[in-house]
Write an enzyme that holds these catalytic residues in place. Structure first.
Site, PDB file in Angstrom:
ATOM      1  N   LYS A 145       0.827  -1.221   0.000  1.00  0.00           N
ATOM      2  CA  LYS A 145       0.000   0.000   0.000  1.00  0.00           C
ATOM      3  C   LYS A 145       0.846   1.249   0.000  1.00  0.00           C
ATOM      4  O   LYS A 145       0.330   2.340  -0.057  1.00  0.00           O
ATOM      5  CB  LYS A 145      -0.926  -0.002   1.235  1.00  0.00           C
TER       6      LYS A 145
ATOM      7  N   LYS B  95       2.120   2.701   2.264  1.00  0.00           N
ATOM      8  CA  LYS B  95       1.859   3.621   3.382  1.00  0.00           C
ATOM      9  C   LYS B  95       1.887   2.831   4.691  1.00  0.00           C
ATOM     10  O   LYS B  95       1.768   1.607   4.695  1.00  0.00           O
ATOM     11  CB  LYS B  95       0.514   4.338   3.214  1.00  0.00           C
TER      12      LYS B  95
HETATM   13  N1  C2G Z   1     -13.804  -4.305   3.114  1.00  0.00           N
HETATM   14  C1  C2G Z   1     -15.187  -4.271   2.927  1.00  0.00           C
HETATM   15  N2  C2G Z   1     -15.845  -3.089   2.997  1.00  0.00           N
HETATM   16  C2  C2G Z   1     -15.162  -1.938   3.269  1.00  0.00           C
HETATM   17  C3  C2G Z   1     -13.762  -1.962   3.469  1.00  0.00           C
HETATM   18  C4  C2G Z   1     -13.097  -3.175   3.391  1.00  0.00           C
HETATM   19  O1  C2G Z   1     -15.823  -5.315   2.673  1.00  0.00           O
HETATM   20  N3  C2G Z   1     -15.858  -0.768   3.334  1.00  0.00           N
HETATM   21  C5  C2G Z   1     -13.133  -5.604   3.015  1.00  0.00           C
HETATM   22  C6  C2G Z   1     -12.106  -5.648   1.875  1.00  0.00           C
HETATM   23  O2  C2G Z   1     -12.734  -5.919   0.627  1.00  0.00           O
HETATM   24  C7  C2G Z   1     -11.211  -6.798   2.328  1.00  0.00           C
HETATM   25  C8  C2G Z   1     -11.243  -6.659   3.870  1.00  0.00           C
HETATM   26  O3  C2G Z   1     -12.403  -5.863   4.191  1.00  0.00           O
HETATM   27  O4  C2G Z   1     -11.804  -8.043   1.978  1.00  0.00           O
HETATM   28  C9  C2G Z   1      -9.997  -5.980   4.404  1.00  0.00           C
HETATM   29  O5  C2G Z   1      -9.893  -4.721   3.767  1.00  0.00           O
HETATM   30  P1  C2G Z   1      -8.417  -4.056   3.661  1.00  0.00           P
HETATM   31  O6  C2G Z   1      -7.801  -4.044   5.000  1.00  0.00           O
HETATM   32  O7  C2G Z   1      -8.542  -2.791   2.869  1.00  0.00           O
HETATM   33  O8  C2G Z   1      -7.678  -5.168   2.780  1.00  0.00           O
HETATM   34  P2  C2G Z   1      -6.584  -4.886   1.633  1.00  0.00           P
HETATM   35  O9  C2G Z   1      -5.659  -3.831   2.108  1.00  0.00           O
HETATM   36  O10 C2G Z   1      -7.318  -4.728   0.369  1.00  0.00           O
HETATM   37  O11 C2G Z   1      -5.706  -6.231   1.648  1.00  0.00           O
HETATM   38  O12 C2G Z   1      -3.854 -10.185  -0.207  1.00  0.00           O
HETATM   39  C10 C2G Z   1      -5.023  -9.388  -0.126  1.00  0.00           C
HETATM   40  C11 C2G Z   1      -4.740  -8.102   0.625  1.00  0.00           C
HETATM   41  O13 C2G Z   1      -4.097  -8.365   1.853  1.00  0.00           O
HETATM   42  C12 C2G Z   1      -6.057  -7.351   0.876  1.00  0.00           C
END
Ligand code: C2G
Length: 134
Positions: free
Chosen positions: A45, A47
């Site tokens: 990311k 970040k």
């Molecule tokens: N999520 C969701 N609704 C949101 C925000 C997040 O359903 N409003 C879901 C995302 O789709 C994901 C999970 O919550 O399935 C975790 O979100 P993130 O922490 O943003 O995951 P990400 O950084 O996309 O990492 O190998 C895959 C990556 O590690 C996914």
């Protein structure tokens, strides 16, 4: 026992994440969450998380839908994890739709669930920043 796995950063754990975890658990009997390490998050990311890996792990372990939390250290560990933990279903939000279809070749069900609209860690940070400015 149907075993489900999902992956994510889960920084500033919010109801969108919980919604995902609740639906993921409903797909089976045992839910494993692979949470991104601080190093991997910086790489994927570009970040820094607000909460450290240990803090995010502890929060997720407190969620009643979650049975086990393991580290996500790279993009390529999913196939190993599926074998090691005898996973039946891989689930993730539909912002990743299609990205992990290759896991079907490992004999697992791949499910993309609709994201919860209007909430995201980025949105929370922006809203808090604007609130401070008022
Ligand atoms: N999520 C969701 N609704 C949101 C925000 C997040 O359903 N409003 C879901 C995302 O789709 C994901 C999970 O919550 O399935 C975790 O979100 P993130 O922490 O943003 O995951 P990400 O950084 O996309 O990492 O190998 C895959 C990556 O590690 C996914």
């Amino acid at each position: 026992m149907k075993r489900v796995i999902t992956y994510g950063t889960f920084d500033l754990l919010h109801y969108g994440h919980i919604n995902l975890l609740k639906r993921a658990k409903a797909l089976g009997d045992y839910l494993i969450v692979a949470v991104s390490t601080d190093e991997f998050t910086r790489m994927k990311k570009d970040k820094k998380c607000y909460f450290s890996y240990e803090q995010r792990k502890g929060l997720l372990e407190s969620v009643r839908f979650v049975d086990l939390v393991i580290p996500e250290e790279n993009w390529d560990q999913k196939i190993k994890d599926i074998k090691e933990y005898h996973i039946d279903t891989f689930v993730i939000g539909d912002d990743w739709k299609g990205k992990f279809d290759y896991l079907k070749d490992e004999g697992v069900e791949v499910i993309y669930l609709p994201r919860t609209p209007e909430i995201s860690t980025t949105q929370i940070k922006e809203d808090l920043h604007h609130t401070e400015e008022k």
